[in-house]
Motif scaffolding. Sequence first.
Motif, PDB file in Angstrom:
ATOM      1  N   ALA A   1      31.662  26.161  47.313  1.00  8.10           N
ATOM      2  CA  ALA A   1      31.896  26.865  46.372  1.00  8.10           C
ATOM      3  C   ALA A   1      32.918  26.524  44.789  1.00  8.10           C
ATOM      4  O   ALA A   1      32.979  26.578  44.351  1.00  8.10           O
ATOM      5  N   SER A   2      33.413  24.949  45.900  1.00  8.62           N
ATOM      6  CA  SER A   2      33.789  24.295  44.938  1.00  8.62           C
ATOM      7  C   SER A   2      33.457  23.779  43.453  1.00  8.62           C
ATOM      8  O   SER A   2      33.656  23.799  42.771  1.00  8.62           O
ATOM      9  N   GLU A   3      32.178  23.608  44.174  1.00 10.78           N
ATOM     10  CA  GLU A   3      31.396  22.866  42.948  1.00 10.78           C
ATOM     11  C   GLU A   3      31.448  23.561  41.553  1.00 10.78           C
ATOM     12  O   GLU A   3      30.944  23.490  40.643  1.00 10.78           O
ATOM     13  N   ILE A   4      30.653  25.286  42.300  1.00 14.95           N
ATOM     14  CA  ILE A   4      30.005  25.895  41.866  1.00 14.95           C
ATOM     15  C   ILE A   4      31.630  26.787  40.751  1.00 14.95           C
ATOM     16  O   ILE A   4      31.584  27.085  39.595  1.00 14.95           O
ATOM     17  N   ALA A   5      32.635  26.941  41.431  1.00 19.00           N
ATOM     18  CA  ALA A   5      34.796  26.324  40.463  1.00 19.00           C
ATOM     19  C   ALA A   5      34.111  25.690  39.867  1.00 19.00           C
ATOM     20  O   ALA A   5      34.867  26.144  38.133  1.00 19.00           O
ATOM     21  N   ALA A   6      34.409  24.708  40.102  1.00 20.84           N
ATOM     22  CA  ALA A   6      34.755  23.248  38.746  1.00 20.84           C
ATOM     23  C   ALA A   6      33.190  23.766  37.597  1.00 20.84           C
ATOM     24  O   ALA A   6      33.088  23.380  36.500  1.00 20.84           O
ATOM     25  N   GLU A   7      31.808  23.938  38.299  1.00 21.08           N
ATOM     26  CA  GLU A   7      30.823  24.154  36.616  1.00 21.08           C
ATOM     27  C   GLU A   7      31.287  25.432  35.815  1.00 21.08           C
ATOM     28  O   GLU A   7      31.272  25.333  34.624  1.00 21.08           O
ATOM     29  N   PHE A   8      31.484  26.248  36.597  1.00 17.58           N
ATOM     30  CA  PHE A   8      31.744  27.688  35.500  1.00 17.58           C
ATOM     31  C   PHE A   8      33.185  27.572  35.387  1.00 17.58           C
ATOM     32  O   PHE A   8      33.320  28.365  34.080  1.00 17.58           O
ATOM     33  N   SER A   9      34.114  27.281  36.028  1.00 20.70           N
ATOM     34  CA  SER A   9      35.848  26.883  35.440  1.00 20.70           C
ATOM     35  C   SER A   9      35.457  26.155  33.752  1.00 20.70           C
ATOM     36  O   SER A   9      35.944  26.260  32.650  1.00 20.70           O
ATOM     37  N   ALA A  10      34.422  24.458  34.102  1.00 17.12           N
ATOM     38  CA  ALA A  10      34.154  24.359  32.559  1.00 17.12           C
ATOM     39  C   ALA A  10      33.260  24.815  31.706  1.00 17.12           C
ATOM     40  O   ALA A  10      33.912  24.863  30.283  1.00 17.12           O
TER      41      ALA A  10
ATOM     42  N   VAL B   1      56.652  29.598  23.397  1.00 14.50           N
ATOM     43  CA  VAL B   1      55.523  30.230  23.937  1.00 14.50           C
ATOM     44  C   VAL B   1      55.479  29.591  25.099  1.00 14.50           C
ATOM     45  O   VAL B   1      54.538  28.276  25.693  1.00 14.50           O
ATOM     46  N   THR B   2      55.823  29.289  25.724  1.00  9.41           N
ATOM     47  CA  THR B   2      55.125  29.598  27.876  1.00  9.41           C
ATOM     48  C   THR B   2      53.459  30.150  28.521  1.00  9.41           C
ATOM     49  O   THR B   2      54.034  31.747  28.615  1.00  9.41           O
ATOM     50  N   HIS B   3      52.802  29.903  27.832  1.00  9.84           N
ATOM     51  CA  HIS B   3      51.652  30.620  28.677  1.00  9.84           C
ATOM     52  C   HIS B   3      50.721  30.052  29.836  1.00  9.84           C
ATOM     53  O   HIS B   3      49.800  28.633  29.560  1.00  9.84           O
ATOM     54  N   VAL B   4      50.481  31.147  30.917  1.00 12.98           N
ATOM     55  CA  VAL B   4      49.855  30.548  32.077  1.00 12.98           C
ATOM     56  C   VAL B   4      48.804  31.247  32.232  1.00 12.98           C
ATOM     57  O   VAL B   4      48.426  32.719  32.142  1.00 12.98           O
ATOM     58  N   ILE B   5      48.184  30.701  32.395  1.00 10.61           N
ATOM     59  CA  ILE B   5      46.622  31.364  32.780  1.00 10.61           C
ATOM     60  C   ILE B   5      46.425  30.973  34.581  1.00 10.61           C
ATOM     61  O   ILE B   5      45.696  29.868  34.325  1.00 10.61           O
ATOM     62  N   ASN B   6      45.243  31.555  35.045  1.00 12.82           N
ATOM     63  CA  ASN B   6      44.594  32.173  36.164  1.00 12.82           C
ATOM     64  C   ASN B   6      43.550  31.353  36.413  1.00 12.82           C
ATOM     65  O   ASN B   6      43.047  32.160  34.953  1.00 12.82           O
ATOM     66  N   ILE B   7      42.647  31.030  36.761  1.00 15.18           N
ATOM     67  CA  ILE B   7      41.319  30.949  37.802  1.00 15.18           C
ATOM     68  C   ILE B   7      41.229  31.383  38.853  1.00 15.18           C
ATOM     69  O   ILE B   7      41.558  30.631  40.172  1.00 15.18           O
ATOM     70  N   THR B   8      40.726  32.645  39.201  1.00 17.67           N
ATOM     71  CA  THR B   8      40.167  32.932  40.548  1.00 17.67           C
ATOM     72  C   THR B   8      38.918  32.474  41.377  1.00 17.67           C
ATOM     73  O   THR B   8      37.969  32.517  40.901  1.00 17.67           O
ATOM     74  N   ASP B   9      39.489  30.839  42.245  1.00 18.98           N
ATOM     75  CA  ASP B   9      37.853  30.609  43.187  1.00 18.98           C
ATOM     76  C   ASP B   9      38.228  31.163  44.592  1.00 18.98           C
ATOM     77  O   ASP B   9      37.115  30.009  45.245  1.00 18.98           O
ATOM     78  N   VAL B  10      38.902  31.798  44.966  1.00 20.07           N
ATOM     79  CA  VAL B  10      38.703  32.451  46.440  1.00 20.07           C
ATOM     80  C   VAL B  10      39.336  33.540  46.429  1.00 20.07           C
ATOM     81  O   VAL B  10      40.610  34.116  45.761  1.00 20.07           O
ATOM     82  N   GLY B  11      38.803  34.567  47.282  1.00 17.88           N
ATOM     83  CA  GLY B  11      39.528  36.225  47.277  1.00 17.88           C
ATOM     84  C   GLY B  11      39.064  37.733  46.654  1.00 17.88           C
ATOM     85  O   GLY B  11      39.336  38.358  47.247  1.00 17.88           O
ATOM     86  N   HIS B  12      38.554  37.014  46.078  1.00 15.99           N
ATOM     87  CA  HIS B  12      38.173  37.910  45.231  1.00 15.99           C
ATOM     88  C   HIS B  12      36.740  38.570  45.462  1.00 15.99           C
ATOM     89  O   HIS B  12      36.155  38.213  45.309  1.00 15.99           O
ATOM     90  N   LEU B  13      37.107  39.821  46.061  1.00 11.52           N
ATOM     91  CA  LEU B  13      35.384  40.641  47.001  1.00 11.52           C
ATOM     92  C   LEU B  13      35.490  41.289  45.884  1.00 11.52           C
ATOM     93  O   LEU B  13      35.853  41.678  44.776  1.00 11.52           O
ATOM     94  N   SER B  14      34.098  41.342  46.290  1.00  9.99           N
ATOM     95  CA  SER B  14      32.891  42.609  45.364  1.00  9.99           C
ATOM     96  C   SER B  14      33.430  44.122  45.421  1.00  9.99           C
ATOM     97  O   SER B  14      32.637  45.095  44.823  1.00  9.99           O
ATOM     98  N   ASP B  15      34.292  44.225  46.339  1.00  6.89           N
ATOM     99  CA  ASP B  15      34.777  45.837  46.292  1.00  6.89           C
ATOM    100  C   ASP B  15      36.383  45.713  46.308  1.00  6.89           C
ATOM    101  O   ASP B  15      36.803  45.446  47.309  1.00  6.89           O
ATOM    102  N   ASP B  16      36.253  46.857  45.845  1.00  6.80           N
ATOM    103  CA  ASP B  16      37.881  47.361  45.445  1.00  6.80           C
ATOM    104  C   ASP B  16      38.404  47.035  46.582  1.00  6.80           C
ATOM    105  O   ASP B  16      39.508  47.951  47.001  1.00  6.80           O
ATOM    106  N   ALA B  17      38.207  48.092  47.737  1.00  3.01           N
ATOM    107  CA  ALA B  17      38.505  48.483  48.199  1.00  3.01           C
ATOM    108  C   ALA B  17      38.793  47.871  49.842  1.00  3.01           C
ATOM    109  O   ALA B  17      38.746  47.890  50.916  1.00  3.01           O
ATOM    110  N   ASP B  18      38.649  46.713  48.911  1.00  2.00           N
ATOM    111  CA  ASP B  18      38.904  45.059  50.317  1.00  2.00           C
ATOM    112  C   ASP B  18      38.268  44.773  51.332  1.00  2.00           C
ATOM    113  O   ASP B  18      37.967  44.583  52.537  1.00  2.00           O
ATOM    114  N   ALA B  19      36.629  45.522  51.313  1.00  2.00           N
ATOM    115  CA  ALA B  19      35.236  45.590  52.046  1.00  2.00           C
ATOM    116  C   ALA B  19      34.610  44.437  51.125  1.00  2.00           C
ATOM    117  O   ALA B  19      34.649  44.236  49.716  1.00  2.00           O
ATOM    118  N   GLY B  20      33.286  44.116  51.260  1.00  2.57           N
ATOM    119  CA  GLY B  20      32.433  43.444  50.753  1.00  2.57           C
ATOM    120  C   GLY B  20      32.623  42.021  50.467  1.00  2.57           C
ATOM    121  O   GLY B  20      33.319  41.056  51.704  1.00  2.57           O
TER     122      GLY B  20
END
Length: 480
Positions: A97-106, A63-82
């Motif tokens: 932002a990089s510090e926040i991503a590192a903390e919550f990824s850990a 098995v090759t299992h890939v999981i991503n971490i989203t640390d940019v680009g996820h907007l608060s609105d599905d309509a590409d706004a916000g």
Amino acid sequence: MSALQLFNSRSRRKQRFAPLEPGHARVYSCGPTVYSPQHIGNLRSCVFADLLKRALLAEGLRVTHVINITDVGHLSDDADAGDDKMERAARESGRRASEIAAEFSAQWNRDRRALNCLEPEVLCRATEHISEQIEMIRRIEAQGACYRIADGIYFDIASFPRYAELARLPLEAQRGSARMQEAVPGKRHPADFALWKFAQPGVQRQQEWDSDWGRGFPGWHIECSAMSTRYLGEQFDIHTGGVEHLPVHHSNELAQSETALGVHPWVQFWMHHDWIVFGGEKLSKSRGGAPLLQDLQRAGVPPLAYRYFLLQAHYRKQQHWGPEAIEAAARGYRRLLAQSQPLRAARGEAAAAAEARLAPWREDFRAAVRDDLNAPRALALAARAAREESLSAAERCALLEEFDRWLGLDLLAAPAAPTEPAALDAGAAAEAAQIEAQLAEREAARKRRDFAAADRIRDELAAGGIVIEDTPAGPVWRRR
């Protein structure tokens, strides 16, 4: 059932799984957006993907299992706004932002490991794959499937006739409600989605890059398409995520990927887990109040008791969260560990002579796993095996050891007596022990078919305000 059957969201039915590459299963799972802590609802996706991986391994597959971490680009609105969720968290906290991503990824990694989830072969971050995302947008542009407006580069769903198939989307109804068009002026259709968002004059952002179309940042959807293709190839076996991904994120991924790569189908199986709900609503970070795994631990609930809780429901069913539910799951897990403890001394003893006796148990368990990862049925079999007096200690130990390779509950290794919830004082603990003894007496009565005695015990407990719930893994109790 002779082969692994998985429910494919695209076909809306169970199908026999066979990997594209013989002997090798390739799986991509949508991972966390790390702008805040991951709560217990988020962790259902980890356990679901883990059960899938363990089932594939049990079939003898690599098995090759890939999981991503989203640390940019996820907007608060599905309509590409916000706001970009990462940028907003950085602005509100005054941090990078990089510090926040590192903390919550850990934090997410700690919780995933505490729940006994196997390590992915690849754990990738969106910010580390910008070049792959730009290259995929170029390929989409070469097909004439996107257009430019003031806000960014957008995918034109009219260029992809199969867009509505995955989620059975009512596209014409969306035209009647122009909410998404109003949110982003210039969109040709409400469902058109951003591939690349432009940096706006006067808006301070920490995360943006140069591209063929101008300085900006990637849309959320292109990230998963680019990363999955980078590590799994232009076609792969299984893509997992939550049911909330179906109508937007996964429909967008499929459209842009099949357009850019010129393949169909891009993914053989789409698999989606349902929500953890409380009070009829999905547990979510946006609503607040969702507990973290650490909150359960502070209350004396071990992480694997939460995994046990998740195993009590099929991944495609909504699961109802509440204090009583987790307390009941913790009691059920403690009971199963207590039943397993005396068997540990028999670990490693030869039980070859009992192969014929164990074979039906193994076949039933294998059938449960192969039936679209039927965890409640598998858990009930493990609970039955642990207390089956017709089997020797060595035989029961052998079964639990095998079953636990899929359940992941550390039945033969975890401490035998996890701590009671913190709110339970000595008197309450003594009362709980008495209730557990009465439950054991009731189970013995039911086993010898003395239902009058079993009903009498239930009535006595009910008179004292104790409600018994008979679950697939055995009885659990709670105070009314």
